[in-house]
Scaffold this motif. Structure first.
Motif, mmCIF file in Angstrom:
data_model
loop_
_atom_site.group_PDB
_atom_site.id
_atom_site.type_symbol
_atom_site.label_atom_id
_atom_site.label_comp_id
_atom_site.label_asym_id
_atom_site.label_seq_id
_atom_site.Cartn_x
_atom_site.Cartn_y
_atom_site.Cartn_z
ATOM 1 N N UNK A 54 0.835 -1.214 0.000
ATOM 2 C CA UNK A 54 0.000 0.000 0.000
ATOM 3 C C UNK A 54 0.863 1.254 0.000
ATOM 4 N N UNK A 55 1.926 1.232 0.773
ATOM 5 C CA UNK A 55 2.828 2.378 0.825
ATOM 6 C C UNK A 55 3.490 2.606 -0.530
ATOM 7 N N UNK A 56 3.912 1.523 -1.176
ATOM 8 C CA UNK A 56 4.552 1.633 -2.489
ATOM 9 C C UNK A 56 3.572 2.166 -3.525
ATOM 10 N N UNK A 57 2.352 1.659 -3.526
ATOM 11 C CA UNK A 57 1.345 2.125 -4.491
ATOM 12 C C UNK A 57 1.021 3.600 -4.252
ATOM 13 N N UNK A 58 0.915 4.008 -2.994
ATOM 14 C CA UNK A 58 0.672 5.420 -2.683
ATOM 15 C C UNK A 58 1.805 6.305 -3.162
ATOM 16 N N UNK A 59 3.041 5.830 -3.004
ATOM 17 C CA UNK A 59 4.192 6.604 -3.465
ATOM 18 C C UNK A 59 4.203 6.711 -4.986
#
Length: 108
Positions: free
Chosen positions: A37-42
């Motif tokens: 989720x953090x990677x997709x948000x970034x």
């Protein structure tokens, strides 16, 4: 095969099949979901920043084309502005877009 045997076999098969299947998304099923989720948000943030940069460059190209009486350059600038706006809308609305179609799929 007689018709009565065929009806009996079909009724038996239908009785064996599950009547209701429900598979909701599982947030805890796999390790690393929070990192994903953090990677997709970034990636979405980078996409929005690059869309703004592309919009600025395309607007500058459009302006140079318009002021230098170069219709080809002005047309490329206009196309770039539209593409940058579309990319920003896609990056910004991706979550809403996916949730909409998820809800449509749940209603089918």
């Amino acid at each position: 095969m007689p018709v009565i045997d065929l009806i009996h076999t079909t009724a038996t098969i239908i009785g064996v099949l599950p009547a209701d299947i429900s598979v909701p998304p599982n947030d805890t099923g796999l390790p690393g979901i929070e990192a994903l989720r953090t990677i997709v948000g970034a990636i979405m943030t980078v996409g929005l920043i690059l869309s703004v940069l592309a919009l600025l460059v395309a607007a500058i190209v459009w302006g140079f084309g318009a002021h230098s009486s170069n219709p080809h350059l002005a047309g490329r600038g206009k196309t770039g502005v539209l593409v940058a706006c579309g990319a920003a809308a896609l990056c910004g609305g991706a979550v809403t877009f996916i949730n909409f179609f998820w809800n449509v799929g749940q209603g089918v």
